[in-house]
Design a protein around this motif. Structure first.
Motif, mmCIF file in Angstrom:
data_model
loop_
_atom_site.group_PDB
_atom_site.id
_atom_site.type_symbol
_atom_site.label_atom_id
_atom_site.label_comp_id
_atom_site.label_asym_id
_atom_site.label_seq_id
_atom_site.Cartn_x
_atom_site.Cartn_y
_atom_site.Cartn_z
ATOM 1 N N ASP A 198 111.204 83.153 15.027
ATOM 2 C CA ASP A 198 110.566 82.640 16.235
ATOM 3 C C ASP A 198 109.378 81.749 15.939
ATOM 4 O OD1 ASP A 198 109.058 84.656 15.173
ATOM 5 O OD2 ASP A 198 108.494 85.545 17.088
ATOM 6 N N ASN A 199 109.241 81.305 14.709
ATOM 7 C CA ASN A 199 108.155 80.405 14.333
ATOM 8 C C ASN A 199 108.717 79.248 13.518
ATOM 9 O OD1 ASN A 199 105.418 81.835 15.047
ATOM 10 N ND2 ASN A 199 106.775 83.411 14.214
ATOM 11 N N ALA A 200 108.374 78.038 13.905
ATOM 12 C CA ALA A 200 108.825 76.849 13.182
ATOM 13 C C ALA A 200 107.915 76.596 11.990
ATOM 14 C CB ALA A 200 108.822 75.653 14.121
ATOM 15 N N PRO A 201 108.445 76.007 10.924
ATOM 16 C CA PRO A 201 107.615 75.703 9.755
ATOM 17 C C PRO A 201 106.661 74.546 10.055
ATOM 18 C CG PRO A 201 109.847 74.871 9.430
ATOM 19 C CD PRO A 201 109.876 75.645 10.713
ATOM 20 N N VAL A 202 105.534 74.549 9.377
ATOM 21 C CA VAL A 202 104.526 73.494 9.518
ATOM 22 C C VAL A 202 104.009 73.143 8.139
ATOM 23 C CG1 VAL A 202 103.843 74.203 11.845
ATOM 24 C CG2 VAL A 202 102.726 75.209 9.864
ATOM 25 N N PHE A 203 103.175 72.059 8.101
ATOM 26 C CA PHE A 203 102.561 71.684 6.826
ATOM 27 C C PHE A 203 101.792 72.879 6.240
ATOM 28 C CE2 PHE A 203 102.347 66.844 7.638
ATOM 29 C CZ PHE A 203 103.561 66.687 6.993
ATOM 30 N N ALA A 204 101.817 73.026 4.935
ATOM 31 C CA ALA A 204 101.090 74.114 4.284
ATOM 32 C C ALA A 204 99.588 73.909 4.390
ATOM 33 C CB ALA A 204 101.504 74.242 2.820
ATOM 34 N N ILE A 205 99.138 72.646 4.327
ATOM 35 C CA ILE A 205 97.720 72.330 4.445
ATOM 36 C C ILE A 205 97.579 71.054 5.269
ATOM 37 C CG2 ILE A 205 97.076 73.424 2.247
ATOM 38 C CD1 ILE A 205 97.048 70.612 0.998
ATOM 39 N N GLU A 206 96.355 70.709 5.604
ATOM 40 C CA GLU A 206 96.071 69.456 6.290
ATOM 41 C C GLU A 206 95.939 68.379 5.224
ATOM 42 O OE1 GLU A 206 95.684 67.247 9.725
ATOM 43 O OE2 GLU A 206 96.003 69.415 9.602
ATOM 44 N N TYR A 207 96.982 67.578 5.084
ATOM 45 C CA TYR A 207 97.003 66.606 3.982
ATOM 46 C C TYR A 207 96.135 65.401 4.307
ATOM 47 C CZ TYR A 207 100.907 69.237 2.050
ATOM 48 O OH TYR A 207 101.688 70.227 1.511
ATOM 49 N N GLU A 208 95.471 64.875 3.278
ATOM 50 C CA GLU A 208 94.692 63.639 3.363
ATOM 51 C C GLU A 208 95.212 62.709 2.265
ATOM 52 O OE1 GLU A 208 90.028 62.129 3.593
ATOM 53 O OE2 GLU A 208 90.526 64.203 3.071
ATOM 54 N N THR A 209 96.082 61.782 2.662
ATOM 55 C CA THR A 209 96.810 60.952 1.701
ATOM 56 C C THR A 209 96.148 59.578 1.601
ATOM 57 O OG1 THR A 209 98.846 62.103 2.274
ATOM 58 C CG2 THR A 209 99.062 60.026 1.092
ATOM 59 N N PHE A 210 95.956 59.109 0.369
ATOM 60 C CA PHE A 210 95.360 57.803 0.103
ATOM 61 C C PHE A 210 96.406 56.904 -0.561
ATOM 62 C CE2 PHE A 210 91.936 60.899 -0.051
ATOM 63 C CZ PHE A 210 91.065 60.363 0.882
ATOM 64 N N LEU A 211 96.369 55.649 -0.182
ATOM 65 C CA LEU A 211 97.313 54.653 -0.706
ATOM 66 C C LEU A 211 96.527 53.473 -1.249
ATOM 67 C CD1 LEU A 211 100.208 53.471 -1.006
ATOM 68 C CD2 LEU A 211 99.974 52.595 1.327
ATOM 69 N N CYS A 212 96.723 53.166 -2.520
ATOM 70 C CA CYS A 212 96.011 52.050 -3.136
ATOM 71 C C CYS A 212 96.649 50.720 -2.717
ATOM 72 C CB CYS A 212 96.035 52.170 -4.660
ATOM 73 S SG CYS A 212 95.100 53.593 -5.266
ATOM 74 N N GLU A 213 95.807 49.701 -2.572
ATOM 75 C CA GLU A 213 96.317 48.412 -2.140
ATOM 76 C C GLU A 213 97.269 47.801 -3.166
ATOM 77 O OE1 GLU A 213 92.915 46.449 0.683
ATOM 78 O OE2 GLU A 213 92.527 46.430 -1.480
ATOM 79 N N ARG A 214 97.039 48.099 -4.409
ATOM 80 C CA ARG A 214 97.846 47.484 -5.456
ATOM 81 C C ARG A 214 99.070 48.321 -5.819
ATOM 82 N NH1 ARG A 214 92.558 46.743 -7.247
ATOM 83 N NH2 ARG A 214 92.746 48.532 -8.664
ATOM 84 N N VAL A 215 99.426 49.330 -5.026
ATOM 85 C CA VAL A 215 100.550 50.184 -5.351
ATOM 86 C C VAL A 215 101.853 49.389 -5.232
ATOM 87 C CG1 VAL A 215 100.938 51.019 -3.010
ATOM 88 C CG2 VAL A 215 101.574 52.444 -4.933
ATOM 89 N N GLY A 216 102.821 49.770 -6.061
ATOM 90 C CA GLY A 216 104.099 49.099 -6.030
ATOM 91 C C GLY A 216 105.126 49.887 -5.258
ATOM 92 N N PRO A 217 106.274 49.357 -4.978
ATOM 93 C CA PRO A 217 107.326 50.081 -4.263
ATOM 94 C C PRO A 217 107.910 51.206 -5.124
ATOM 95 C CG PRO A 217 108.124 47.943 -5.007
ATOM 96 C CD PRO A 217 106.665 47.965 -5.310
ATOM 97 N N GLY A 218 108.346 52.257 -4.434
ATOM 98 C CA GLY A 218 109.000 53.376 -5.117
ATOM 99 C C GLY A 218 108.048 54.377 -5.766
ATOM 100 N N GLN A 219 106.778 54.258 -5.515
ATOM 101 C CA GLN A 219 105.817 55.200 -6.107
ATOM 102 C C GLN A 219 105.565 56.377 -5.154
ATOM 103 O OE1 GLN A 219 102.229 53.576 -7.650
ATOM 104 N NE2 GLN A 219 103.237 51.967 -8.850
ATOM 105 N N VAL A 220 105.440 57.585 -5.769
ATOM 106 C CA VAL A 220 105.156 58.798 -4.999
ATOM 107 C C VAL A 220 103.666 58.823 -4.664
ATOM 108 C CG1 VAL A 220 105.168 61.317 -4.982
ATOM 109 C CG2 VAL A 220 107.041 60.058 -6.063
#
Length: 798
Positions: A480-502
């Protein structure tokens, strides 16, 4: 020149004469010297001396009691021709103070009584001198005067009195103690110091050896239980115990110590005790005690059960302090099952003396009968702990399980069940009072409380008999409970990142607990599945990776991206939830560490430097400080709070911590004006002139009419409002007016004497004079009309 020395007495002759006649030696020494002088002269004439002085010891008896000086001996030199030209001189220890010498004849005398125990001998020096020139005619020589002992000291026991111990039942001749007496007399001379011992008191139980002073037992089988202490008197006598000898005594206290010569014995052969069946395990049932005349370790006893049907139900142990046999309960009793028990208990000494085994066994036995008493017992649950389970999806009223209890008594009383609400505060469960069926009373949530530990009460007709059981109810999980994020994620993306990077790895949590464990599925929502920026890869291990689809992200174009992620569990039915992942575009260093993120940071870096921002902030703070200073100075220039007498103070509230004098205070204010409703002001003067003293006049205008709906109060307020409007002392602006009005009073009017001051009525109190001497004072105060004012002043009503 040969010099002759004549020793007028010898130790042998004195000893011989003392043994023959001590009285003559002590009291008539001059007569003895006359007898001994010829013998001494003969002995002296038979010797040839190679020296001028030949010295032997002089002897003098101690404790001489005669009136004349005691003759000691005589000194003579060959140089002395008897013509008086030679004189004799005595020097040394005791010379002139104790011993004197006749300088003409050389006779030596003792002038004081001597005590051998104080000083046994004296060393002196003798010399013959020419009387005319006082020059020595012979060399000075030294000799000794020895004090001859007499029996003048009795024996003394320096260590007495004595205390000794000897075991009871000791054989005859057992050594008890050795006493020792000392005699201060000379042990080398005569029998004055030869002591013998004897027993004066303590016979026939003890004896003492005459020479050694050893005290021994004289009777066999002395029993401590019959008599445990004896007082002996021992005598020590000198002169070998002969008549005339001196004696001393001492006491010897002999205590018989205990031996184990008495077996323990029960005072009775059978005992009977009653035991309630409700007695808890390990409780004391009864105490029995055997008697033993011995004491200490010899009276220590051990108890044990040797026969009976109570073996295993009861046990007996010895109390080390009281030596009682303490019977305790080992198992629960049940009157309905067995109502009595019989025990055979044996007691025996712990420390047995083999010497007395011939007297018989050192043990005894007794029978103990224990009767179980019936007690009204509380109900007993068939299962003290009942484990149950219920689904958290169960509806209200769902039956969970049943508990049952029985009445252990033969009456088999009916039982009613209830829940101890202290263990079920939120009342999740109910129980049927007669059947014990437990059901749900509220919806359950396993995630809030997975296990409920409730206490069930079973009550008989007698409400004091309550049995308790425990029901452990486990709430079974449903999805009776749906799954949720484990934590409150704060994701950063660099301007120079290339495609296909995690750029992020996410995981999920679910409050539910499926038996086979969690299995989560990650995906992008249908709306964002075709976006050109990011994609999602499910790692199949309850995690997922967020990857970039392209490169060339710029903060100027878009600083924040929001990516919806769909997470689904493997339950039945499966539940899912959409969670948004926030991705911020940042400027990163060559290592990929974010330095500044978002458009705000970009704008600041492009426009103003850090130094400029600091300068702007400093200017703002300076301006604020200047404004505060100006406001503060302006406030200080305002008029002080101290009011002048000419100024109107109606708008100010001044507080004083003064308490009035009560009704006796007639000077501060007119209480009639405060209490009387019918007070009006005089006609008002000009408003631009402040009156010196506002005056209140006590008059009686027509009273306020009593109107419905509290109209009297409205009339009073309007009247006061008009007074305030025409009051020349009131300020030309709104002010707070406070009035204390309690109404017009009752028909009976006030009983207080305050209102009487506003009238001219008088009352005649002359009748007080007729009431006797006790009312004379009141008659003096109120008996005449002219004294009314005085009376009012006395009571503070003026």
């Amino acid at each position: 020149m040969n010099t002759k020395y004549i020793c007028l007495k010898t130790e042998f002759l004195w000893t011989l004469l003392f043994d023959i006649d001590p009285y003559a030696v002590l009291h008539k020494p001059s007569m003895i010297m006359e007898l001994l002088f010829p013998l001494a002269s003969v002995g002296a004439s038979l010797q040839r001396h190679k020296r001028n002085w030949v010295w032997n010891q002089f002897f003098v008896l101690e404790e001489y009691t005669g009136d004349d000086p005691l003759y000691v001996g005589k000194l003579h030199s060959d140089v002395d021709k008897g013509d008086g030209k030679v004189k004799y001189v005595l020097n040394g220890e005791g010379a002139t103070s104790i011993f004197t010498i006749d300088e003409n004849t050389g006779d030596i005398h003792a002038t004081k009584r001597l005590d051998r125990e104080e000083q046994a001998y004296y060393t002196l020096r003798a010399q013959a001198r020419d009387r005319a020139t006082n020059l020595p005619v012979e060399p000075e020589s030294e000799f000794v005067i020895k004090v001859q002992d007499i029996n003048d000291n009795e024996p003394k026991f320096l260590d007495g009195p004595y205390n000794a111990q000897v075991p009871e039942m000791s054989p005859v001749g057992t050594s008890v103690v050795e006493v020792k007496a000392t005699d201060a007399d000379d042990p080398t001379y005569g029998n004055s110091a030869r002591v013998v011992y004897s027993i004066l008191e303590g016979q026939p139980y003890f004896s003492v050896e005459p020479k050694t002073g050893i005290v021994r037992t004289a009777l066999p089988n002395m029993d401590r239980e019959a008599r445990d202490q004896y007082l002996l008197v021992i005598q020590a006598k000198d002169m070998v115990g002969q008549m005339g000898g001196l004696s001393g005594t001492t006491s010897v206290t002999v205590t018989l110590t205990d031996v184990n010569d008495n077996p323990p014995r029960f005072s009775r052969k059978s005992y009977q005790f009653a035991v309630p069946e409700s007695l808890p395990v390990a409780s004391v049932v009864a105490k029995i005690k055997a008697l033993d005349s011995d004491i200490g370790p010899n009276a220590e006893m051990d108890y044990r059960i040797i026969e009976g049907d109570g073996l295993g139900v009861f046990r007996v142990a010895s109390d080390k302090d009281t030596q009682e046999g303490v019977i305790t309960l080992q198992k629960n009793l049940d009157f309905e099952t067995k109502s009595s028990y019989t025990l055979k208990i044996e007691v025996s000494n712990r420390n047995i003396d083999p010497r007395f085994l011939s007297q018989g066994p050192f043990s005894d036995t007794a029978m103990v009968r224990l009767t179980v008493e019936n007690v009204d017992e509380p109900p007993i649950f068939s299962t003290p702990l009942s484990k149950m389970g219920v689904s958290e999806a169960a509806k209200v009223g769902t039956i969970i399980g049943t508990v049952s209890a029985l009445d252990p008594d033969s009456t088999n009383s009916p039982i009613r069940y209830s829940i101890d609400r202290n263990t079920d505060l939120e009342r999740f469960f109910n129980i049927e009072a007669t059947t014990g069926v437990i059901s749900t009373a509220k919806p359950l949530d396993r995630e809030a409380n997975a296990v409920h530990n409730i206490t069930i009460l079973a009550i008989k007709m007698d409400p004091s008999q309550v049995g308790k059981g425990v029901a452990l109810i486990t709430v079974l999980d449903i999805n009776d409970n749906a799954p949720v994020f484990a934590i409150e994620y704060e994701t950063f993306l660099c301007e120079r990142v290339g495609p296909g990077q995690v750029i992020e790895t996410i995981s999920a949590v679910d409050k539910d607990e499926p038996p086979s464990g969690h299995q989560f599925f990650f995906s992008l929502t249908a709306e964002t599945a075709g976006n050109m920026n990011f994609t999602l890869r499910d790692n199949k291990d309850n995690t997922a990776s967020i990857l970039t689809k392209r490169g060339g992200f710029q903060r100027r174009e878009q600083s924040m991206y929001r990516l919806p992620v769909l997470i689904m569990d493997s339950g039945t039915p499966a539940l899912s939830s959409t969670n948004t992942l926030s991705i911020r575009v940042c400027d990163c260093d060559p290592d990929g560490t974010p330095q500044s993120c978002g458009t705000e940071a970009f704008t600041l870096s492009a426009g103003l430097s850090t130094g400029a921002l600091v300068a702007i902030l400093a200017c703002i703070i300076t301006l604020l400080v200047l404004v505060l200073l100006i406001v503060t100075m302006r406030r200080r220039k305002k008029e002080p709070l101290i009011l002048d007498e000419d100024r109107d103070v109606r708008e100010n509230i001044v507080r004083y911590d003064d308490e009035g004098g009560g009704e006796e205070d007639t000077e501060a204010f007119d209480m009639v004006a405060l209490r009387n409703l019918n007070v009006v002001r005089d006609s008002k003067a000009r408003r631009d002139v402040t009156p010196e003293v506002p005056t209140l006049y006590c008059s009686r205008p027509p009273p306020y009419k009593i109107t419905p709906d509290n109209g009297i109060f409205r009339e009073f307020i309007w009247d006061r409002l008009k007074d305030a409007d025409v009051d020349p002392s009131a300020p030309p602006y709104d002010s707070l007016q406070t009035y204390a009005f309690e109404g017009s009073g009752s028909v009976a009017e006030s009983l207080s004497s305050l209102d009487s001051l506003s009238t001219d009525s008088e009352q005649n109190y002359d009748y007080l004079s007729d009431w006797g001497p006790r009312f004379r004072k009141l008659a003096d105060l109120y008996g005449h009309g002219d004294t009314v004012l005085i009376a009012n002043r006395q009571w503070g009503f003026e």
